[in-house]
Write a protein that holds these residues in place. Structure first.
Motif, mmCIF file in Angstrom:
data_model
loop_
_atom_site.group_PDB
_atom_site.id
_atom_site.type_symbol
_atom_site.label_atom_id
_atom_site.label_comp_id
_atom_site.label_asym_id
_atom_site.label_seq_id
_atom_site.Cartn_x
_atom_site.Cartn_y
_atom_site.Cartn_z
ATOM 1 N N SER A 178 -64.800 -14.302 8.940
ATOM 2 C CA SER A 178 -63.564 -13.682 9.115
ATOM 3 C C SER A 178 -63.262 -12.665 8.127
ATOM 4 O O SER A 178 -63.682 -12.627 6.957
ATOM 5 C CB SER A 178 -61.856 -14.792 9.323
ATOM 6 N N VAL A 179 -62.622 -11.408 9.027
ATOM 7 C CA VAL A 179 -62.422 -9.945 7.611
ATOM 8 C C VAL A 179 -60.892 -9.855 7.870
ATOM 9 O O VAL A 179 -60.854 -10.099 9.262
ATOM 10 C CB VAL A 179 -63.325 -8.912 8.057
ATOM 11 N N GLY A 180 -60.402 -9.274 7.601
ATOM 12 C CA GLY A 180 -58.725 -8.685 7.266
ATOM 13 C C GLY A 180 -58.335 -8.977 6.057
ATOM 14 O O GLY A 180 -58.611 -9.967 5.333
ATOM 15 N N GLN A 181 -57.187 -8.411 5.246
ATOM 16 C CA GLN A 181 -56.529 -8.608 4.387
ATOM 17 C C GLN A 181 -54.651 -7.866 5.656
ATOM 18 O O GLN A 181 -54.038 -7.745 5.558
ATOM 19 C CB GLN A 181 -56.955 -7.236 3.405
ATOM 20 N N ALA A 182 -54.154 -8.810 4.481
ATOM 21 C CA ALA A 182 -52.502 -9.041 4.855
ATOM 22 C C ALA A 182 -52.081 -7.510 3.830
ATOM 23 O O ALA A 182 -52.414 -7.605 3.092
ATOM 24 C CB ALA A 182 -51.820 -10.175 3.864
ATOM 25 N N ALA A 183 -51.361 -6.853 3.617
ATOM 26 C CA ALA A 183 -50.521 -5.368 3.653
ATOM 27 C C ALA A 183 -48.959 -5.790 2.870
ATOM 28 O O ALA A 183 -48.399 -6.413 4.406
ATOM 29 C CB ALA A 183 -51.284 -4.421 4.105
ATOM 30 N N TRP A 184 -48.061 -4.863 2.546
ATOM 31 C CA TRP A 184 -47.406 -5.262 2.309
ATOM 32 C C TRP A 184 -46.247 -4.381 3.461
ATOM 33 O O TRP A 184 -47.288 -3.457 4.397
ATOM 34 C CB TRP A 184 -46.119 -4.250 1.491
ATOM 35 N N THR A 185 -45.153 -5.001 4.412
ATOM 36 C CA THR A 185 -44.805 -4.242 5.692
ATOM 37 C C THR A 185 -43.200 -4.046 5.472
ATOM 38 O O THR A 185 -42.765 -4.262 5.059
ATOM 39 C CB THR A 185 -44.911 -4.261 7.248
ATOM 40 N N THR A 186 -43.194 -3.184 6.760
ATOM 41 C CA THR A 186 -41.244 -3.113 6.855
ATOM 42 C C THR A 186 -41.484 -3.911 7.822
ATOM 43 O O THR A 186 -41.451 -4.266 8.723
ATOM 44 C CB THR A 186 -40.155 -2.146 6.043
ATOM 45 N N GLY A 187 -39.761 -4.083 8.395
ATOM 46 C CA GLY A 187 -38.854 -4.574 9.319
ATOM 47 C C GLY A 187 -38.894 -3.160 10.210
ATOM 48 O O GLY A 187 -38.598 -3.570 12.055
ATOM 49 N N LEU A 188 -39.484 -2.102 10.008
ATOM 50 C CA LEU A 188 -39.540 -0.252 10.820
ATOM 51 C C LEU A 188 -40.363 0.028 10.795
ATOM 52 O O LEU A 188 -40.768 0.159 12.133
ATOM 53 C CB LEU A 188 -38.737 0.469 9.851
ATOM 54 N N SER A 189 -41.463 -1.141 10.535
ATOM 55 C CA SER A 189 -43.156 -1.332 10.613
ATOM 56 C C SER A 189 -43.352 -1.539 12.357
ATOM 57 O O SER A 189 -42.922 -2.773 13.062
ATOM 58 C CB SER A 189 -43.834 -1.711 9.809
ATOM 59 N N ASP A 190 -43.897 -0.944 13.275
ATOM 60 C CA ASP A 190 -43.966 -1.277 14.474
ATOM 61 C C ASP A 190 -45.926 -1.652 14.762
ATOM 62 O O ASP A 190 -46.660 -1.947 15.321
ATOM 63 C CB ASP A 190 -44.710 -0.036 15.752
ATOM 64 N N ASP A 191 -46.373 -1.947 13.173
ATOM 65 C CA ASP A 191 -48.003 -2.507 13.159
ATOM 66 C C ASP A 191 -47.906 -3.434 12.353
ATOM 67 O O ASP A 191 -47.364 -3.223 10.879
ATOM 68 C CB ASP A 191 -48.857 -1.002 13.634
ATOM 69 N N ALA A 192 -49.169 -4.468 12.467
ATOM 70 C CA ALA A 192 -49.309 -5.364 11.431
ATOM 71 C C ALA A 192 -51.087 -5.219 11.405
ATOM 72 O O ALA A 192 -51.310 -4.922 12.321
ATOM 73 C CB ALA A 192 -49.000 -5.908 11.789
ATOM 74 N N PRO A 193 -51.385 -5.310 9.931
ATOM 75 C CA PRO A 193 -53.042 -5.936 9.691
ATOM 76 C C PRO A 193 -53.300 -6.497 10.645
ATOM 77 O O PRO A 193 -52.158 -7.584 10.816
ATOM 78 C CB PRO A 193 -53.067 -5.760 8.424
ATOM 79 N N LYS A 194 -54.568 -6.232 11.843
ATOM 80 C CA LYS A 194 -55.214 -8.445 12.383
ATOM 81 C C LYS A 194 -56.270 -8.458 11.314
ATOM 82 O O LYS A 194 -56.556 -7.630 10.678
ATOM 83 C CB LYS A 194 -55.228 -7.448 13.543
ATOM 84 N N VAL A 195 -56.737 -9.810 11.746
ATOM 85 C CA VAL A 195 -57.636 -10.531 10.768
ATOM 86 C C VAL A 195 -58.709 -10.812 12.222
ATOM 87 O O VAL A 195 -58.383 -10.454 13.015
ATOM 88 C CB VAL A 195 -57.538 -12.308 10.863
ATOM 89 N N GLU A 196 -59.823 -10.369 11.838
ATOM 90 C CA GLU A 196 -61.009 -9.853 13.529
ATOM 91 C C GLU A 196 -62.351 -11.212 12.930
ATOM 92 O O GLU A 196 -61.937 -11.193 11.567
ATOM 93 C CB GLU A 196 -61.461 -9.284 13.027
ATOM 94 N N MET A 197 -61.985 -11.385 14.128
ATOM 95 C CA MET A 197 -63.157 -12.688 13.761
ATOM 96 C C MET A 197 -65.024 -12.219 13.988
ATOM 97 O O MET A 197 -64.709 -11.271 15.053
ATOM 98 C CB MET A 197 -62.804 -13.801 14.855
ATOM 99 N N THR A 198 -65.975 -12.608 13.217
ATOM 100 C CA THR A 198 -66.902 -12.399 13.683
ATOM 101 C C THR A 198 -68.037 -13.386 14.091
ATOM 102 O O THR A 198 -68.187 -14.900 13.530
ATOM 103 C CB THR A 198 -68.592 -11.076 12.478
ATOM 104 N N ARG A 199 -68.513 -13.213 14.836
ATOM 105 C CA ARG A 199 -69.152 -14.104 15.669
ATOM 106 C C ARG A 199 -70.853 -14.056 16.828
ATOM 107 O O ARG A 199 -70.725 -13.060 16.785
ATOM 108 C CB ARG A 199 -67.656 -14.764 17.116
ATOM 109 N N GLU A 200 -71.433 -15.022 15.879
ATOM 110 C CA GLU A 200 -73.337 -14.975 16.234
ATOM 111 C C GLU A 200 -73.513 -16.343 16.695
ATOM 112 O O GLU A 200 -73.333 -17.079 16.516
ATOM 113 C CB GLU A 200 -73.721 -14.751 14.673
#
Length: 316
Positions: free
Chosen positions: A61-83
């Motif tokens: 898995s790759v991804g990192q949480a980031a600070w946000t606010t209630g006004l944000s319309d986007d959020a960081p996402k975790v992604e999965m690498t699969r082989e």
């Protein structure tokens, strides 16, 4: 009184069939203390018995949480690498047998057959599975837990003189440093997602650590020191599983050196596929005076699904 050979053969087969129904349950219930794969490698028997291969996925898995606010319309996402990977499944066999004379004698004397031959056959099967689980099989293209290509392999740092890397040449603090280096390497390499809970050592190395004291005035052995102060135990409060292995790790490292294996012992990290555990088939007559009880099993190699949760240290 004339005894016809066909009558004797039929009676022998009937007798053997009845005896196997008594012998085999007792043999299946036996456990062997020096066969280590059942306790050190998760075994998956869920696939159909006659399947030819098992498909699995190596994931990260790759991804990192980031600070946000209630006004944000986007959020960081975790992604999965699969082989996508695949391991073949092969069949092996070992059995036992009796002669017409052996069966006839047992019948005449009213004796039950012993379980010795059946137990020996199952023992041989377990030894084969143990070998494949840990060291693989080059002829089948299988790798095992101790010699897979995907885990990170590093070389042990030198001792205080800079001339040797083996545990036998190191102080207790240096050995603990090397052990914790492998355990913490898995933790940091997975951003804290994985913690190794199992350590495999060559038997000779474990013997040395379990008999060498910290110093001349201290009764604590180096192994006891490691078991108490390793980073996994200090972090979780749980005991680190430390096992010695005879043969498999003595030349598994680079340049045929001794290897230590650290890993998290869980099915999502690694597993041995065994669609058909060892089983005896029905007795059958293989010649005029011979009766056999074949045993078969089907398995693949060890699948390391999360390579970052397994780590090798060579030259110990």
């Amino acid at each position: 009184m004339t005894i016809h050979i066909k009558d004797a053969q039929g009676a022998a087969m009937s007798f053997l069939t009845r005896q196997t129904s008594i012998i085999e349950p007792a043999v299946y219930a036996m456990s062997y203390q020096d066969i280590q794969y059942p306790t050190l490698i998760p075994v998956d028997t869920s696939a159909p018995e006659w399947i030819q291969s098992v498909t699995y996925f190596s994931m990260d898995s790759v991804g990192q949480a980031a600070w946000t606010t209630g006004l944000s319309d986007d959020a960081p996402k975790v992604e999965m690498t699969r082989e996508k990977l695949e391991t073949s499944v092969s069949m092996a066999a070992i059995g036992y047998g009796y002669t017409l004379e052996e069966l006839g004698t047992a019948q005449q004397l009213g004796m039950n057959l012993t379980s010795d031959k059946a137990a020996a056959a199952r023992r041989v099967a377990e030894e084969k599975i143990d070998q494949v689980a840990f060291a693989g099989d080059g002829g089948k293209g299988f790798t095992g837990l101790v010699n897979a290509a995907t885990p990170t392999a590093t070389t042990a740092p030198a001792d205080g003189t800079g001339s040797a890397t083996t545990f036998a040449s190191k102080t207790p603090d240096q050995v603990l440093r090397d052990v914790n280096g492998q355990l913490s390497g898995i933790f940091t390499g997975t951003l804290g997602a994985e913690m190794a809970d199992t350590l495999l050592l060559p038997y000779s190395v474990l013997l040395d650590l379990s008999t060498r004291r910290l110093d001349a005035t201290n009764q604590t052995t180096i192994l006891e020191w490691i078991e108490k102060n390793n980073i996994y135990t200090r972090t979780t409060g749980q005991p680190l599983t430390v096992r010695g292995m005879f043969g498999y790790l003595d030349t598994a490292g680079a340049s045929s050196s001794k290897r230590m294996v650290a890993y998290r012992r869980a099915p999502e990290v690694l597993k041995l596929h065994m669609p058909m555990p060892f089983q005896f088939l029905a007795p059958w007559q293989t010649g005029p005076f011979k009766f056999d009880v074949p045993g078969i099993f089907r398995l693949g190699g060890v699948d390391i699904r999360r390579p970052k949760a397994v780590r090798y240290l060579d030259g110990i």
